[in-house]
Design a protein around this motif. Sequence first.
Motif, PDB file in Angstrom:
ATOM      1  N   LEU A   1       0.657  -1.372   0.127  1.00 26.56           N
ATOM      2  CA  LEU A   1      -0.009  -0.084   0.009  1.00 26.56           C
ATOM      3  C   LEU A   1       0.756   1.250   0.053  1.00 26.56           C
ATOM      4  CD1 LEU A   1      -2.763  -1.200   2.376  1.00 26.56           C
ATOM      5  CD2 LEU A   1      -2.519  -1.606   0.011  1.00 26.56           C
ATOM      6  N   SER A   2       1.513   1.504  -1.169  1.00 26.43           N
ATOM      7  CA  SER A   2       2.322   2.761  -1.478  1.00 26.43           C
ATOM      8  C   SER A   2       2.013   3.080  -2.765  1.00 26.43           C
ATOM      9  CB  SER A   2       3.743   2.233  -1.073  1.00 26.43           C
ATOM     10  OG  SER A   2       4.620   3.310  -1.228  1.00 26.43           O
ATOM     11  N   ALA A   3       1.917   4.401  -3.060  1.00 32.03           N
ATOM     12  CA  ALA A   3       1.630   4.549  -4.540  1.00 32.03           C
ATOM     13  C   ALA A   3       2.659   4.310  -5.681  1.00 32.03           C
ATOM     14  CB  ALA A   3       1.816   6.316  -4.512  1.00 32.03           C
ATOM     15  N   SER A   4       3.813   4.191  -5.371  1.00 35.05           N
ATOM     16  CA  SER A   4       4.864   3.542  -6.259  1.00 35.05           C
ATOM     17  C   SER A   4       5.003   2.220  -6.534  1.00 35.05           C
ATOM     18  CB  SER A   4       6.397   4.188  -5.657  1.00 35.05           C
ATOM     19  OG  SER A   4       6.766   3.504  -4.817  1.00 35.05           O
ATOM     20  N   HIS A   5       4.287   1.426  -5.697  1.00 37.57           N
ATOM     21  CA  HIS A   5       4.035   0.069  -5.727  1.00 37.57           C
ATOM     22  C   HIS A   5       2.845  -0.241  -6.218  1.00 37.57           C
ATOM     23  CE1 HIS A   5       7.700  -1.188  -3.073  1.00 37.57           C
ATOM     24  NE2 HIS A   5       7.614   0.426  -3.218  1.00 37.57           N
ATOM     25  N   LEU A   6       1.739   0.454  -5.927  1.00 41.22           N
ATOM     26  CA  LEU A   6       0.272   0.296  -6.226  1.00 41.22           C
ATOM     27  C   LEU A   6       0.135   0.303  -7.733  1.00 41.22           C
ATOM     28  CD1 LEU A   6      -1.782   1.827  -3.459  1.00 41.22           C
ATOM     29  CD2 LEU A   6      -2.288  -0.251  -4.395  1.00 41.22           C
ATOM     30  N   ILE A   7       0.631   1.569  -8.224  1.00 40.27           N
ATOM     31  CA  ILE A   7       0.589   1.791  -9.516  1.00 40.27           C
ATOM     32  C   ILE A   7       1.133   0.924 -10.715  1.00 40.27           C
ATOM     33  CG2 ILE A   7       1.419   3.581 -11.415  1.00 40.27           C
ATOM     34  CD1 ILE A   7       1.318   5.854  -9.250  1.00 40.27           C
TER      35      ILE A   7
ATOM     36  N   ASN B   1      -1.684   4.359   3.642  1.00 43.88           N
ATOM     37  CA  ASN B   1      -0.893   4.244   2.593  1.00 43.88           C
ATOM     38  C   ASN B   1       0.407   4.762   3.190  1.00 43.88           C
ATOM     39  OD1 ASN B   1       0.453   5.389   0.068  1.00 43.88           O
ATOM     40  ND2 ASN B   1      -0.858   4.330  -1.003  1.00 43.88           N
ATOM     41  N   HIS B   2       1.439   4.039   2.480  1.00 45.46           N
ATOM     42  CA  HIS B   2       2.958   4.304   3.051  1.00 45.46           C
ATOM     43  C   HIS B   2       3.156   5.888   2.888  1.00 45.46           C
ATOM     44  CE1 HIS B   2       7.576   4.257   2.934  1.00 45.46           C
ATOM     45  NE2 HIS B   2       7.339   3.803   3.919  1.00 45.46           N
ATOM     46  N   ASN B   3       2.642   6.568   1.761  1.00 41.75           N
ATOM     47  CA  ASN B   3       2.888   8.002   1.410  1.00 41.75           C
ATOM     48  C   ASN B   3       2.324   8.858   2.684  1.00 41.75           C
ATOM     49  OD1 ASN B   3       2.855   6.241  -1.052  1.00 41.75           O
ATOM     50  ND2 ASN B   3       3.618   8.271  -1.928  1.00 41.75           N
ATOM     51  N   ASP B   4       1.308   8.268   3.396  1.00 45.10           N
ATOM     52  CA  ASP B   4       0.499   9.182   4.435  1.00 45.10           C
ATOM     53  C   ASP B   4       1.197   8.929   5.732  1.00 45.10           C
ATOM     54  OD1 ASP B   4      -1.136   9.925   2.369  1.00 45.10           O
ATOM     55  OD2 ASP B   4      -2.217   8.228   2.646  1.00 45.10           O
ATOM     56  N   VAL B   5       2.150   8.100   5.818  1.00 45.41           N
ATOM     57  CA  VAL B   5       2.869   7.883   7.128  1.00 45.41           C
ATOM     58  C   VAL B   5       3.558   8.965   7.466  1.00 45.41           C
ATOM     59  CG1 VAL B   5       4.221   6.320   8.317  1.00 45.41           C
ATOM     60  CG2 VAL B   5       2.700   5.063   6.737  1.00 45.41           C
ATOM     61  N   PRO B   6       3.212   9.419   8.838  1.00 43.23           N
ATOM     62  CA  PRO B   6       3.804  10.634   9.396  1.00 43.23           C
ATOM     63  C   PRO B   6       5.142  10.266   9.982  1.00 43.23           C
ATOM     64  CG  PRO B   6       2.148   9.926  10.858  1.00 43.23           C
ATOM     65  CD  PRO B   6       2.215   9.166   9.961  1.00 43.23           C
ATOM     66  N   GLY B   7       5.994  10.074   9.057  1.00 45.29           N
ATOM     67  CA  GLY B   7       7.526  10.096   9.510  1.00 45.29           C
ATOM     68  C   GLY B   7       8.029   8.717   9.836  1.00 45.29           C
ATOM     69  N   LEU B   8       9.378   8.475   9.935  1.00 36.65           N
ATOM     70  CA  LEU B   8       9.906   7.269  10.063  1.00 36.65           C
ATOM     71  C   LEU B   8       9.503   6.428  11.396  1.00 36.65           C
ATOM     72  CD1 LEU B   8      13.524   7.929   8.926  1.00 36.65           C
ATOM     73  CD2 LEU B   8      11.956   6.728   7.781  1.00 36.65           C
ATOM     74  N   ASN B   9       9.179   7.185  12.431  1.00 38.71           N
ATOM     75  CA  ASN B   9       8.712   6.462  13.692  1.00 38.71           C
ATOM     76  C   ASN B   9       7.596   5.678  13.588  1.00 38.71           C
ATOM     77  OD1 ASN B   9      10.877   7.797  14.768  1.00 38.71           O
ATOM     78  ND2 ASN B   9       9.565   9.393  15.607  1.00 38.71           N
TER      79      ASN B   9
ATOM     80  N   GLY C   1       9.779  -3.609  -7.900  1.00 34.82           N
ATOM     81  CA  GLY C   1      10.086  -2.524  -8.470  1.00 34.82           C
ATOM     82  C   GLY C   1      11.353  -2.324  -8.662  1.00 34.82           C
ATOM     83  N   MET C   2      12.216  -3.179  -8.891  1.00 33.11           N
ATOM     84  CA  MET C   2      13.806  -2.686  -9.210  1.00 33.11           C
ATOM     85  C   MET C   2      14.106  -3.367 -10.676  1.00 33.11           C
ATOM     86  SD  MET C   2      15.959  -2.689  -5.881  1.00 33.11           S
ATOM     87  CE  MET C   2      15.892  -4.674  -5.622  1.00 33.11           C
ATOM     88  N   SER C   3      15.130  -2.853 -11.271  1.00 31.03           N
ATOM     89  CA  SER C   3      15.540  -3.197 -12.365  1.00 31.03           C
ATOM     90  C   SER C   3      16.547  -4.506 -12.175  1.00 31.03           C
ATOM     91  CB  SER C   3      16.432  -2.522 -13.414  1.00 31.03           C
ATOM     92  OG  SER C   3      17.551  -1.965 -12.480  1.00 31.03           O
ATOM     93  N   CYS C   4      16.774  -5.500 -13.240  1.00 29.67           N
ATOM     94  CA  CYS C   4      17.709  -6.627 -13.221  1.00 29.67           C
ATOM     95  C   CYS C   4      18.888  -6.156 -12.723  1.00 29.67           C
ATOM     96  CB  CYS C   4      17.566  -7.369 -14.408  1.00 29.67           C
ATOM     97  SG  CYS C   4      16.254  -8.249 -14.615  1.00 29.67           S
TER      98      CYS C   4
ATOM     99  N   TYR D   1       7.517  -6.685  -0.559  1.00 32.71           N
ATOM    100  CA  TYR D   1       7.401  -6.203   0.884  1.00 32.71           C
ATOM    101  C   TYR D   1       6.145  -6.652   1.670  1.00 32.71           C
ATOM    102  CZ  TYR D   1      11.130  -2.870  -0.127  1.00 32.71           C
ATOM    103  OH  TYR D   1      12.412  -2.201  -0.368  1.00 32.71           O
ATOM    104  N   VAL D   2       5.434  -7.384   0.993  1.00 31.09           N
ATOM    105  CA  VAL D   2       4.094  -8.226   1.707  1.00 31.09           C
ATOM    106  C   VAL D   2       4.799  -9.566   1.929  1.00 31.09           C
ATOM    107  CG1 VAL D   2       1.709  -8.442   1.781  1.00 31.09           C
ATOM    108  CG2 VAL D   2       2.707  -6.609   0.567  1.00 31.09           C
ATOM    109  N   ALA D   3       5.534  -9.634   2.938  1.00 27.24           N
ATOM    110  CA  ALA D   3       6.267 -10.949   3.225  1.00 27.24           C
ATOM    111  C   ALA D   3       5.420 -12.021   3.670  1.00 27.24           C
ATOM    112  CB  ALA D   3       7.299 -10.771   4.206  1.00 27.24           C
TER     113      ALA D   3
END
Length: 500
Positions: free
Chosen positions: A18-24, A86-94, A149-152, A129-131
């Motif tokens: 649940l993160s924009a760059s992964h959902l898209i 969504n991960h984009n809405d998480v308020p900070g690393l904590n 979401g990474m290249s080879c 990331y959804v282990a």
Amino acid sequence: MTTVPALAELNFVVIPLLSASHLIPLADMAKLLAQQGVTVTLVTTALNAARFTAAIDRAIRSGLLIRVVELQFKGKEAGLPEGCENHNDVPGLNYRRQFFAAIDMLQEQTEKLLEDMKPKPSCIISDAYVAWTADTADKFQIPRIVFDGMSCFTQMCMHTMYILRDQNKIPESGTFVIPDLPDRIEVTKAQLPPHFNPAGAVSIQDIRDKIRAAEKRAYGVVINTFEELEQRYVDKFRRLKAGRVWCIGPLSLCNNDNLDKVQRGNKGSFDKEDILKKWLDSWEPETVVYACFGSLGRITVEQFVELALGLEASGYPFILVIKTGEGQAPIEEWISKNGFEERTKERGLLIRGWSPQVVILSHPVVGGFLTHCGWNSTVEGISAGVPLITWPLFAEQFLNEKLLEHVLNIAVGVGSQAIVHLGEEEKFGAQVSNNAVTDAIKKVMDKEKEGNKIRKRARELGEMAKRAVEDGGSSHLNVMLLIKEIQEFQLNQSAKNALV
């Protein structure tokens, strides 16, 4: 006698992070698979489904067998603020631990759904990331195909870096060559992802280790790339994964409808398409610089000032995408007090919030893409045949920059030297000067010298990308091979069950 299951009987269950760059990309992948006649079930939550419902609904109306299943996100129980899905809405690393705890709480709901699902699930395509999907796939005796979401190229860099880390051979300072790669790639520890260069704040190394362990158990891997882009790295990664690597990108190219492109990732996120089109149409081909740092990338006001002044001093027309929400007030205050927007209005367009990036990049006036080197943005820029101005910020983005500059030769960097960990931007202030930004833009946009070579090569790769997804192209063939693999797996399972 056991028969090969019909395509519509195959049910690919797609479970994004649940993160924009992964959902898209996974929403794109759902459409891509459904276009081949299989059933696809996309599992997400209500707030996240809203980001792509319009495009998926159009796909369903066109006859594609896609279903969107909405789970209840238990963010509050995990300790997240209300409405934070969504991960984009998480308020900070904590809050990262709480976010992954809430992701783990989706397992029980998902498994109940899979038990009653018709057609029965044939495989799970899961974000790495959804282990917990590794255990779920084992429970239902179906393959788990991983997407991260990474290249080879980056996959191979990461693989080698893990070996170096385990042997305690990553130097603390200075450059070093990543061994066992087809090209000479030099990096510093400060440019490496947090797996090898941890952030100073809350550590989630145990979560990363769990994700990596689950990834090792995967049946195979799907990659948002195309073979011609990085063939030597595809071959190397395939050997590492016993042949089960399917390069099926660029996934963004599955959106042929202009409305799909505009609404990709966030429905109704930019309500001035007419203004945008009129603005773009007013410029000469290959003269506009598009600058965007993706859905997660954040910079300090000091660094924003250098970016803005660098764009202005370049002399080229530009589109600059500006974040909205928490922490953006100082940037808006500077824009207002300095008169930046007013001063550059004749040749500058500021987009606040979500940008219809694929639409902009595919417009012929765009001649350069200033990017944070996230892989989605990178492959979208490549697909559009646009040369890149690279400014990596975090995660594996410095590795992506190495691919673009030193292997593909389609980019010029602004000279960023070190990862700025998410949530720790204030510690770093401004790392890149406005002069460095201007110089990199001019090198890429120059149609005479270095820029001309880069431009030509970028165009060639853009054409290759389009051919890869067409009928008979490498990515189209890989989609068919993936479906065939799942058909054969199901056939073998049915034969085994018949013998019991």
